[in-house]
Design an enzyme around this catalytic site. Structure first.
Site, PDB file in Angstrom:
ATOM      1  N   CYS A 258     -11.206   3.184  -1.160  1.00 38.91           N
ATOM      2  CA  CYS A 258      -9.973   3.804  -0.635  1.00 38.91           C
ATOM      3  C   CYS A 258      -9.615   2.984   0.785  1.00 38.91           C
ATOM      4  O   CYS A 258     -10.439   2.616   1.527  1.00 38.91           O
ATOM      5  CB  CYS A 258      -9.792   5.231  -0.343  1.00 38.91           C
ATOM      6  SG  CYS A 258      -8.604   6.116   0.613  1.00 38.91           S
TER       7      CYS A 258
ATOM      8  N   ASP B  82       0.953  -1.067   0.152  1.00 41.35           N
ATOM      9  CA  ASP B  82       0.022  -0.054   0.006  1.00 41.35           C
ATOM     10  C   ASP B  82       0.994   1.363  -0.169  1.00 41.35           C
ATOM     11  O   ASP B  82       2.171   0.955   0.160  1.00 41.35           O
ATOM     12  CB  ASP B  82      -0.822   0.055   1.196  1.00 41.35           C
ATOM     13  CG  ASP B  82      -1.845   1.224   1.138  1.00 41.35           C
ATOM     14  OD1 ASP B  82      -2.454   1.702   0.153  1.00 41.35           O
ATOM     15  OD2 ASP B  82      -2.011   1.912   2.240  1.00 41.35           O
ATOM     16  N   SER B  83       0.151   2.438  -0.201  1.00 41.55           N
ATOM     17  CA  SER B  83       1.047   3.748  -0.297  1.00 41.55           C
ATOM     18  C   SER B  83       1.483   4.213   1.141  1.00 41.55           C
ATOM     19  O   SER B  83       2.270   4.942   1.170  1.00 41.55           O
ATOM     20  CB  SER B  83       0.179   4.653  -0.754  1.00 41.55           C
ATOM     21  OG  SER B  83      -1.069   4.804  -0.329  1.00 41.55           O
TER      22      SER B  83
ATOM     23  N   CYS C 211      -3.818  -0.795  -2.315  1.00 43.71           N
ATOM     24  CA  CYS C 211      -3.976   0.503  -2.602  1.00 43.71           C
ATOM     25  C   CYS C 211      -4.923   0.658  -3.741  1.00 43.71           C
ATOM     26  O   CYS C 211      -4.586   0.108  -4.711  1.00 43.71           O
ATOM     27  CB  CYS C 211      -2.645   1.367  -2.660  1.00 43.71           C
ATOM     28  SG  CYS C 211      -2.848   2.858  -3.113  1.00 43.71           S
TER      29      CYS C 211
ATOM     30  N   HIS D   7      -8.493   3.794   3.522  1.00 45.58           N
ATOM     31  CA  HIS D   7      -8.879   4.263   4.620  1.00 45.58           C
ATOM     32  C   HIS D   7     -10.250   4.029   5.290  1.00 45.58           C
ATOM     33  O   HIS D   7     -10.659   4.255   6.303  1.00 45.58           O
ATOM     34  CB  HIS D   7      -8.516   5.595   4.896  1.00 45.58           C
ATOM     35  CG  HIS D   7      -7.047   5.964   4.837  1.00 45.58           C
ATOM     36  ND1 HIS D   7      -6.181   5.543   3.808  1.00 45.58           N
ATOM     37  CD2 HIS D   7      -6.014   6.298   5.668  1.00 45.58           C
ATOM     38  CE1 HIS D   7      -4.877   5.731   4.015  1.00 45.58           C
ATOM     39  NE2 HIS D   7      -4.901   6.460   5.132  1.00 45.58           N
TER      40      HIS D   7
ATOM     41  N   GLU E  89      -6.696   8.947   9.480  1.00 47.36           N
ATOM     42  CA  GLU E  89      -5.510   8.969  10.191  1.00 47.36           C
ATOM     43  C   GLU E  89      -5.251   9.705  11.088  1.00 47.36           C
ATOM     44  O   GLU E  89      -4.427   9.166  12.348  1.00 47.36           O
ATOM     45  CB  GLU E  89      -4.329   9.328   9.093  1.00 47.36           C
ATOM     46  CG  GLU E  89      -4.366   8.513   8.081  1.00 47.36           C
ATOM     47  CD  GLU E  89      -2.885   8.618   7.159  1.00 47.36           C
ATOM     48  OE1 GLU E  89      -2.155   9.435   7.453  1.00 47.36           O
ATOM     49  OE2 GLU E  89      -2.787   7.728   6.047  1.00 47.36           O
TER      50      GLU E  89
HETATM   51  N1  DGL Z   1      -3.927   4.102  -0.323  1.00 51.11           N
HETATM   52  C1  DGL Z   1      -4.560   4.941  -0.963  1.00 51.11           C
HETATM   53  C2  DGL Z   1      -5.681   4.194  -1.623  1.00 51.11           C
HETATM   54  O1  DGL Z   1      -6.436   3.294  -1.139  1.00 51.11           O
HETATM   55  C3  DGL Z   1      -5.058   6.000   0.051  1.00 51.11           C
HETATM   56  C4  DGL Z   1      -3.848   7.018   0.645  1.00 51.11           C
HETATM   57  C5  DGL Z   1      -3.237   7.595  -0.649  1.00 51.11           C
HETATM   58  O2  DGL Z   1      -3.679   8.663  -1.292  1.00 51.11           O
HETATM   59  O3  DGL Z   1      -2.102   7.149  -0.879  1.00 51.11           O
HETATM   60  O4  DGL Z   1      -6.199   5.065  -2.619  1.00 51.11           O
END
Ligand code: DGL
Length: 246
Positions: A179, A7-8, A70, A181, A150
């Protein structure tokens, strides 16, 4: 079987939570690109290049499967990743769409896709949904939800953000939490939209792994390790909390 989850940042832990619960794997290795998060504001070339770096990182671990938790990376880099490895590369967008295809919704059901700006700009969820017959789709970029999650902020600030983003939509049947989150505010989003159904990327991935790869729960406890491109201790702390690890 050893799986790499990418993931990012920390958000992909919501996907790990579902995979851990399903207990499919002997080992999970998680990598969050915390030095370069967010991906949701970046362009396609950058997202692809960062995702290929993550694949490179996993080359040291001999993983059997690569899960892109992600949504933003799944929207832009999946094909490129698949072209650069022989192991299966699985993204969250195809899983989310599969979950909807298998649901009891009909082609007129109102589907709302939420995601980062990049995910929504890619229009990939909507394209795939249209391909399998759904036609009543609204896609909304809701980037403010990311920092709120977050920071653990809910209550009136989250309510105001939902009012802002959802002022023009009604009669929603299902929301795709597109997403990493958003599963952490799943209840609040569903409640705000009159108890609509939700699609959670983690559960959708588990469903796809069962259906397409025939994976079943193993008896051994999964070994899990965490890596990050910046502040790995911070990521481990979040993992302990979100995954309720001892
Ligand atoms: N992990 C990213 C997503 O699921 C969200 C956070 C980001 O913008 O990197 O799209």
């Amino acid at each position: 079987m050893r799986v790499g989850v990418f993931d990012s940042g920390v958000g992909g832990l919501t996907v790990v939570k579902s995979i851990l619960k399903a207990n499919f794997f002997e080992e999970i290795i998680y990598y969050g690109d915390t030095a370069r998060v967010p991906y949701g504001t970046k362009d396609k070339t950058t997202i692809i290049s960062y995702s290929l770096d993550a694949l490179e990182f996993f080359k040291n671990f001999e993983i059997d499967m690569f899960i892109v938790a992600c949504n933003t990376a799944s929207a832009y880099a999946l094909e490129e990743l698949q072209n650069n490895t022989d192991i299966p590369v699985i993204g969250v967008i195809e899983s989310g769409v599969l979950a909807l295809e298998q649901s009891d919704l009909d082609d007129k059901s109102h589907i709302v896709v939420l995601g980062t700006r990049a995910t929504i700009d890619s229009d990939l969820y909507a394209k795939h949904l249209r391909k399998v017959g759904f036609s009543n789709i609204d896609s909304i970029a809701t980037p403010l939800f990311v920092p709120l999650v977050e920071e653990g902020i809910k209550g009136s600030i989250l309510d105001e953000s939902m009012k802002f983003y959802f002022s023009e939509i009604s009669k929603v049947d299902v929301v795709i939490l597109g997403c990493t989150h958003f599963p952490l505010i799943e209840e609040e989003i569903s409640l705000f939209l009159n108890n609509c159904k939700t699609i959670h990327s983690g559960d959708a991935i588990v469903n796809l792994l069962q259906k397409r790869y025939n994976l079943k729960a193993i008896t051994k406890k999964t070994k899990i390790s965490f890596f990050a491109s910046s502040n790995p201790d911070g990521l481990k702390k979040v993992a302990k909390k979100w995954l309720e690890l001892e």
